[in-house]
Design a protein around this motif. Structure first.
Motif, PDB file in Angstrom:
ATOM      1  N   VAL A  94      39.974  36.157  47.836  1.00  0.00           N
ATOM      2  CA  VAL A  94      41.210  36.809  48.032  1.00  0.00           C
ATOM      3  C   VAL A  94      41.631  37.372  46.590  1.00  0.00           C
ATOM      4  O   VAL A  94      42.288  38.370  46.364  1.00  0.00           O
ATOM      5  CB  VAL A  94      42.479  35.389  48.012  1.00  0.00           C
ATOM      6  N   ALA A  95      41.181  36.647  45.450  1.00  0.00           N
ATOM      7  CA  ALA A  95      41.266  37.124  43.844  1.00  0.00           C
ATOM      8  C   ALA A  95      40.690  38.622  43.936  1.00  0.00           C
ATOM      9  O   ALA A  95      41.181  39.435  43.181  1.00  0.00           O
ATOM     10  CB  ALA A  95      40.668  36.259  43.083  1.00  0.00           C
ATOM     11  N   ARG A  96      39.597  38.810  44.590  1.00  0.00           N
ATOM     12  CA  ARG A  96      39.084  40.138  44.491  1.00  0.00           C
ATOM     13  C   ARG A  96      39.766  41.021  45.710  1.00  0.00           C
ATOM     14  O   ARG A  96      39.891  42.321  45.515  1.00  0.00           O
ATOM     15  CB  ARG A  96      37.381  40.195  44.857  1.00  0.00           C
ATOM     16  N   GLU A  97      40.019  40.417  46.845  1.00  0.00           N
ATOM     17  CA  GLU A  97      40.704  41.203  47.979  1.00  0.00           C
ATOM     18  C   GLU A  97      41.838  41.947  47.628  1.00  0.00           C
ATOM     19  O   GLU A  97      42.103  43.110  47.955  1.00  0.00           O
ATOM     20  CB  GLU A  97      40.917  40.389  49.097  1.00  0.00           C
ATOM     21  N   VAL A  98      42.761  41.319  46.611  1.00  0.00           N
ATOM     22  CA  VAL A  98      43.905  41.995  46.310  1.00  0.00           C
ATOM     23  C   VAL A  98      44.049  43.100  45.282  1.00  0.00           C
ATOM     24  O   VAL A  98      44.594  44.032  44.946  1.00  0.00           O
ATOM     25  CB  VAL A  98      44.984  41.039  45.714  1.00  0.00           C
ATOM     26  N   LYS A  99      42.664  43.426  44.770  1.00  0.00           N
ATOM     27  CA  LYS A  99      42.253  44.392  43.992  1.00  0.00           C
ATOM     28  C   LYS A  99      41.256  45.637  44.790  1.00  0.00           C
ATOM     29  O   LYS A  99      40.839  46.511  44.112  1.00  0.00           O
ATOM     30  CB  LYS A  99      41.530  44.079  42.754  1.00  0.00           C
TER      31      LYS A  99
END
Length: 276
Positions: A94-99
């Motif tokens: 998720v930390a990557r998905e939001v970017k």
């Protein structure tokens, strides 16, 4: 001085537990061996828990709380490891998905989280509570995380989002007719957005369907790519392009086999009206 492994508490509940245990120990200026002596285990066991290589047990957590004078703080945090609200690897994903600049999703059985209405999401989550799979508090954690993920899609510039739904996603009733009708309407609205593509993989694909498990693929602005896949009890974030690339190829093949967006929306509208 020993080189300590740098911890990444955002990666998983187990990693967050280990980071907290290390912080509590270091605040007291204890070595791993000193804490181990107070708990009744080995220094290597403390090291393994702190670095996330070994999961803490209930007995370990209770003993650590007693030794550190932290009440039941570690025991409560440990519940997220024993019965996690979020599968391992998902928080890091998720930390990557939001970017992400591009998001590709394949889902089976239920509508993927990014496209769920609040009512549909609540029905799915409370179903897990009734089965005893998660607690009510964990259910709220899931819903809060989902709301945050959905909000991230509204950023500028918007990510490109490609979604392929197995036909079972639109056929499986969730939350009753009103909830399901609103959810199918939401899918049609999603398909109209300029940065999205929505397709249905019909049952007729049979063995030509590329995946047997849900898959999420993300591409970051720097063109690095990641894959996340999960079963009922386990999640896995793949960072190695040697393994991500074949998944991307399979996804593109699935898109070619699936219905067009126009035909997919027509199928969803038919399901909304209850017609075959």
């Amino acid at each position: 001085m020993l080189n300590l492994k740098e911890l990444a508490p955002e990666e998983s509940a187990r990693a967050a537990y280990g980071a907290r245990l290390r912080r509590l120990r270091e605040e007291r200026e204890w070595t791993q061996e000193e804490l181990a002596m107070r708990i009744g285990c080995s220094g290597s066991h403390i090291s393994a828990v702190e670095t996330g290589r070994r999961s803490p047990t209930r007995r370990f957590s209770a003993s650590a709380d007693k030794a550190l004078g932290t009440g039941d703080a570690l025991e409560r945090q440990g519940r997220a490891v024993w019965s996690p609200a979020i599968l391992e690897g998902f928080t890091e994903f998720v930390a990557r998905e939001v970017k992400a600049a591009e998001i590709r999703i394949f889902e089976l059985g239920i509508i993927p989280g990014l496209l769920q209405t609040p009512e549909y999401a609540a029905a799915i989550t409370m179903g897990a509570v009734r089965r005893g799979a998660i607690t009510e508090q964990q259910a709220q954690e899931r819903l809060s995380l989902l709301a945050s993920r959905q909000t991230s899609l509204e950023r500028t510039p918007s990510p490109l989002v490609f979604v392929v739904l197995d036909e079972s996603c639109i056929r499986r009733p969730v939350g009753g007719p009103a909830v399901m009708d609103a959810q199918l309407d939401r899918l049609c609205e999603f398909a109209e957005l300029p940065s999205t593509v929505l397709q249905v993989a019909p049952y007729e694909l049979g063995e030509r369907r590329a995946f047997d498990l849900p898959v999420h693929l993300i591409t970051l602005p720097d063109r690095s790519q990641f894959a996340y896949a999960e079963s009922a009890q386990q999640g896995h974030l793949e960072r190695d392009m040697r393994f991500v690339q074949p998944l991307l190829t399979a996804y593109h093949q699935l898109q070619a086999e699936a219905l067009s967006q126009v035909a997919s929306v027509a199928m969803i509208e038919q399901a909304r009206k209850g017609t075959p």
